[in-house]
Design a protein around this motif. Structure first.
Motif, mmCIF file in Angstrom:
data_model
loop_
_atom_site.group_PDB
_atom_site.id
_atom_site.type_symbol
_atom_site.label_atom_id
_atom_site.label_comp_id
_atom_site.label_asym_id
_atom_site.label_seq_id
_atom_site.Cartn_x
_atom_site.Cartn_y
_atom_site.Cartn_z
ATOM 1 N N GLN A 101 37.342 44.074 42.496
ATOM 2 C CA GLN A 101 36.047 44.188 41.819
ATOM 3 C C GLN A 101 35.083 44.875 42.777
ATOM 4 O O GLN A 101 34.961 46.086 42.762
ATOM 5 N N CYS A 102 34.453 44.095 43.661
ATOM 6 C CA CYS A 102 33.502 44.749 44.574
ATOM 7 C C CYS A 102 34.213 45.638 45.584
ATOM 8 O O CYS A 102 33.607 46.498 46.190
ATOM 9 N N CYS A 105 37.063 43.445 49.946
ATOM 10 C CA CYS A 105 38.288 42.908 50.548
ATOM 11 C C CYS A 105 39.427 43.912 50.514
ATOM 12 O O CYS A 105 40.435 43.731 51.188
ATOM 13 N N CYS A 141 39.730 37.078 48.790
ATOM 14 C CA CYS A 141 39.048 37.915 47.821
ATOM 15 C C CYS A 141 38.183 36.964 47.019
ATOM 16 O O CYS A 141 38.679 35.966 46.509
ATOM 17 N N CYS A 143 36.205 37.920 44.425
ATOM 18 C CA CYS A 143 35.862 38.381 43.072
ATOM 19 C C CYS A 143 36.989 38.255 42.059
ATOM 20 O O CYS A 143 36.743 37.978 40.906
HETATM 21 S S1 FES Z 1 37.053 42.491 45.187
HETATM 22 FE FE1 FES Z 1 35.256 41.541 45.916
HETATM 23 S S2 FES Z 1 36.063 40.378 47.487
HETATM 24 FE FE2 FES Z 1 37.862 41.152 46.607
#
Ligand code: FES
Ligand code: FES
Lengths: 167, 788
Positions: A101-102, A105, A141, A143
């Motif tokens: 997601q973000c 990680c 991770c 997210c």
């Molecule tokens: S995608 Fe956001 S911490 Fe893994």
């Protein structure tokens, strides 16, 4: 304070020479001195795995190494591994499966997965989901919930295995 | 695979499980997070933090620090006193809510261990940290107020000397006659405790402020989900022109609500840049994150449920006490969480008799405020625990008691006793779907067989109702400068491609991806030809951004309406050229077509004409190919989504360890725009809820010291502990918008801990034990079992 020390290291295939303070971490060196910001810092204590890079082909926590410790060695970061194309199938699987997601990680997870995939491939096995989850035990991770990451790694392992068998 | 299956009734793009275009960049290590941004002449900040939870601030000696190598300035509270107006975390619709004014750095006292006290600005972060070591501060320790119940005792020492007590806010909701209902029914009750936990975004908070005195311009790069809110805050509190304050939120490494609150360090960094006239960066390290990021939850809820012998719920009575830290957070207040708890309890059920008391208490701990699914997990766990206990009392199955008591399909629109209005929910449909998805009878049979062999499995379910698409009724009515509308600027470029600037923001959930899908479909163009821009107050229109699940529902509708407008413009221009009526034309596959789909001219040709040969257009036809649209929901004050979770766990009664075997979610977020992204949002949310259920807790000592403030000590769910999560959808689009989307970001977190709580208790019940505290640690489970 001890004066900056000379450092010669190969980063992503190119020789790099710098003077660095002995206390400078490898992660800060990569990010700050070389602008390789794909290596992320999530904890600076070896717990989260966001900073993992390859050192002479082995995944290491860049937050736990000092830059001076890698003198004469070879460092490969997410940028170098991406440009070299060695992660292309894995990255494509992550993308297709939305295994991020973000993305904070992701570099560390990709480096770890790359290493595991190589050994699974060498042993001719396709890992179980438990084995993949286990292999990720050093990577947080926050997210995704991990399932998509496991899926992406599993499908890459299977595809590589099939390719290997076909070859 | 369900995740990439198309949504029923999918359009060309809306409803398709397409991967996110922007994700490739992140996978290649080419993300650009705030700490990656480097500016010329940039300096670094570090903060000296209070070692005490409560102390008077005496003399501060910074003279040694000021002359350390690399140090440019050492700033204390006094340096900011005239620079910045104080902020107060109250809102007028929470009547009586009190909170002490806040400033970037304190001048007289510290109120939590970890509060920033002195700021050092140096060439490097390491040099700034070196200088922190030689600063001397006289702290005069005071008695810390830590425990929730002790803090609200009438004779408790006060955190705010001017206040009559440590209670910041009280409210009561009352509907019907609870006393009568309880007089003639079976009664079950709970006393549940919910620990504090925290967001642990993988990217810590980061802010880089750059003030240019020659133009009086302030540019702030910040890891936040709400750039417009920060633009307003910086402009107002520092007396700057809003148009000259730019906030850029580049890639954001997780936010979950944590990064939309104002932090003292944010204001100190902006203030330092104003004072030094140079860029100043601060990136929290993980220890600072644990000590100063907002914490979440921290509730003690006592509640009772009256149920008739027919299994029909009669009334609920609630007392929620929540500890929020020394003051109420700004600008959204720390009262919202508890307020949502007392308004959402009982929400899925037909109830008319309801009473709830909320008490918001100050403590010497870091501020507690909004985090993913604000209040929902507490409300859900309390309600669903009570319902399970009632089922148990009457010998009903957990599915059966819910079937008998849900708000029924013929009751909509429905108003809850706490005043929430539901347009339409799909409770019974979700319940039945979950029953099938889990193979509930099979699970029960397996559970019984395993029990014979001494294996203790538990099955739990939990229903949630989630607030999404908030209107100004959420914050605006209370006087907060928090936008409930969103804006979208769409332009057809000279080459016939589409650029979309929108006020909702991206933290990885895929806002940009879904907006691209909506615009591509709304306009009739190829998805690859739409470029979406977010996260910069200077290049995107003002709006609320992404919080409370408003990205798809409000941002998405804004984008859809904007695409209709641009389509109208394109067709007007094309019609003038083609000498046709605009109404007889359409756009498909990047071309203007006849109604039957026959292509007439490409969008590139239309754009070329409008930009380069506007002389060919009739004089009354404008060549403009840029449109702006803003949208705010006008119908229901909120859109409510609903769903239900199922949890299967195995409890090891010798060690107290719980293995989470499987988790199921049936959810209804209205129109699903991208099932791939919705499913992963939900899975991520479930895991955060399971973290709260089993692992995550900010543990404090009696003196208010955070005992586990590192990733080594604070447990975050890991891959090997998390189960695979099965997801199914029901779609009940809201009729308030054309798009019909509600939110899905909180759905995972809202009910997973409640389902897990019921599952563990289901496993413990044959052993005569029960647990009523989250997280359900092995130690607490062993205590519940009377083993220790
Ligand atoms: S995608 Fe956001 S911490 Fe893994
Ligand atoms: S930053 Fe190195 S492991 Fe977390």
């Amino acid at each position: 304070m001890i004066a900056p020390q000379p450092l010669a290291v190969t980063v992503n295939g190119s020789p790099v020479r710098r003077f660095v303070e002995p206390r400078l971490s490898l992660a800060d060196f990569l990010r700050g001195d070389l602008g390789l910001t794909g290596t992320h810092l999530g904890c600076e204590s070896g717990a989260c795995g966001a900073c993992i890079v390859n050192l002479d082909g082995q995944p290491v926590h860049a937050c736990l190494m000092l830059a001076v410790q890698v003198d004469g060695m070879r460092v490969d970061t997410i940028e170098g591994l991406s440009d070299a194309g060695v992660l292309a199938d894995l990255q494509a699987a992550f993308h297709a499966r939305n295994a991020l997601q973000c993305g904070f990680c992701s570099p560390g997870i990709l480096v770890v997965a790359h290493d595991c995939l190589a050994s699974w491939d060498a042993s001719g096995t396709v890992p179980s989901r438990e084995a993949i989850r286990d292999a990720l035990s050093g990577n947080y991770c926050r997210c995704t919930g991990y399932e998509a990451i496991v899926d992406a790694i599993e499908s890459t392992a299977r595809a590589r295995r099939n390719r290997g068998v076909a070859a | 695979m369900s995740a990439v299956a198309d949504s029923p009734g999918a359009g060309r793009y809306i409803g398709r499980g397409l991967p996110r275009p922007g994700a490739k960049r992140l996978l290649a290590g080419r993300g650009r997070y705030t700490d990656d941004v480097v500016l010329p002449r940039m300096l670094h900040a570090a903060f000296l933090r209070s070692p005490y939870a409560h102390a008077r601030l005496g003399a501060i000696d910074v003279s040694a620090a000021a002359v350390m190598p690399g140090v440019h300035r050492v700033l204390t509270g006094a340096d900011f006193a005239l620079l910045c107006t104080p902020w107060v975390g109250t809102l007028s619709h929470f009547k009586g809510l009190r909170s002490a004014p806040q400033r970037p750095l304190p001048t007289d006292k510290v109120v939590w261990a970890g509060q920033p006290v002195v700021m050092v600005i140096a060439e490097t972060r390491a040099e700034a940290e070196d200088a922190l070591e030689v600063i001397e501060i006289d702290f005069e320790e005071r008695e810390p107020i830590v425990d929730l119940d002790a803090a609200r005792a009438p004779d408790a020492p006060r955190i705010d000397a001017d206040a009559p007590d440590n209670v910041l806010f009280r409210t009561r909701i009352e509907a019907g006659s609870v006393a009568d209902a309880f007089a003639e029914a079976e009664i079950v009750s709970v006393d549940l405790r919910f620990g504090r936990h925290t967001a642990v975004t993988m990217e810590p908070r980061a802010v880089l402020a750059d003030f240019d005195p020659s133009e009086q311009r302030l540019t702030v790069h910040q890891s936040t989900q709400t750039p417009y809110q920060f633009q307003d805050l910086y402009a107002r509190h520092f007396g700057l022109s809003e148009a000259r304050v730019r906030v850029i939120a580049p890639d954001v490494g997780g936010s979950f609500g944590m990064k939309l609150h104002l932090y003292h360090e944010d204001m100190a960094v902006v203030g330092a840049s104003l004072l030094l006239k140079r860029p100043v960066k601060f990136t929290a390290d993980r220890m600072e994150a644990f000590a100063s990021d907002i914490h979440a939850r921290d509730h003690r809820v006592r509640a009772r449920l009256a149920v008739g012998p027919d299994g029909i719920l009669r009334a609920i009575e609630v007392d929620d006490v929540t500890g929020v830290g020394p003051f109420s957070a700004y600008p959204r207040t720390s009262a919202v969480e508890g307020n949502q708890v007392v308004r959402l309890i009982g929400a899925p059920y037909r109830l008319t008799e309801y009473r709830a008391d909320l008490t918001v208490v100050a403590q010497n701990k870091v501020q507690m405020s909004q985090y993913r699914a604000v209040g929902h997990p507490i409300a859900c766990a309390v309600t669903e625990r009570l319902v399970d206990l009632a089922a148990d009392r009457l010998g009903l199955d957990p599915f059966e008691i819910r079937r008998r008591n849900y708000v029924t399909d013929d009751m909509y629109p429905h108003t809850t006793p706490s005043g929430y209005r539901f347009e339409k929910l799909s409770l019974a449909t979700c319940l039945e779907k979950l029953h099938d998805l889990m193979d509930y009878p099979g699970l029960r049979a397996e559970q019984a067989a395993l029990r014979e062999r001494g294996i203790h499995r538990g099955i739990g379910i939990a229903t949630y109702v989630e607030i999404t698409n908030p209107t100004p009724a959420f914050y605006g009515v209370g006087g907060a400068h928090i936008s409930a509308q969103d804006g979208c600027v769409l332009k057809l470029t000279p080459a016939g491609e589409v650029s979309c600037a929108i006020s909702i923001t991206e933290q990885g959930q895929g806002s940009e991806a879904i907006i691209g899908q909506i615009v591509a479909e709304g306009l009739g163009v190829d998805r690859d030809h739409v470029r979406v821009l977010t996260g910069d107050t200077e290049t995107t229109p003002s709006g609320g951004a992404t919080w409370a699940c408003r990205g798809a529902g409000i941002g998405g509708e804004t984008a859809l309406q904007a695409s209709r407008k641009l389509k109208g413009r394109i067709l007007e221009i094309a019609a003038a050229i083609l000498q046709a009526e605009p109404g007889t034309l359409d756009i498909r596959d990047d071309a203007v077509t006849d109604a039957d789909g026959t292509p007439r001219m490409t969008l590139r040709e239309v754009a070329n004409l409008a930009y380069y040969r506007s002389d060919l257009l009739p004089p009354d036809v404008s060549p403009a190919l840029t449109v702006a649209h803003h949208f705010a929901p006008r119908g229901y004050p909120f859109a409510f989504t609903n769903g239900i979770h199922g949890s299967l766990v195995e409890v090891d009664v010798e060690t107290g360890f719980v293995t989470i075997l499987k988790h199921w979610v049936v959810e209804d977020c209205g129109r699903v725009i991208n099932p791939l992204l919705v499913d992963e949002q939900i899975r991520g949310g479930v895991v955060q809820g399971l973290g709260a259920a089993f692992y995550e807790e900010c543990r404090y000592s009696e003196t208010g010291q955070l005992l586990n403030g590192s990733m080594g000590d604070y447990l975050v769910p890991m891959a090997c502990e998390m189960p695979d999560i099965v997801i199914a959808h029901v779609e009940t689009p809201t009729l308030d918008t054309e798009l019909g989307a509600k939110g899905c970001g909180e759905a995972g977190t809202a009910a997973s801990s409640g389902a897990a709580l019921n599952a563990v208790n289901d496993a413990l019940r044959p052993l005569g034990a029960g647990i009523s505290q989250l997280p359900m640690t092995p130690e607490r489970i062993l205590r519940a079992l009377d083993v220790i």
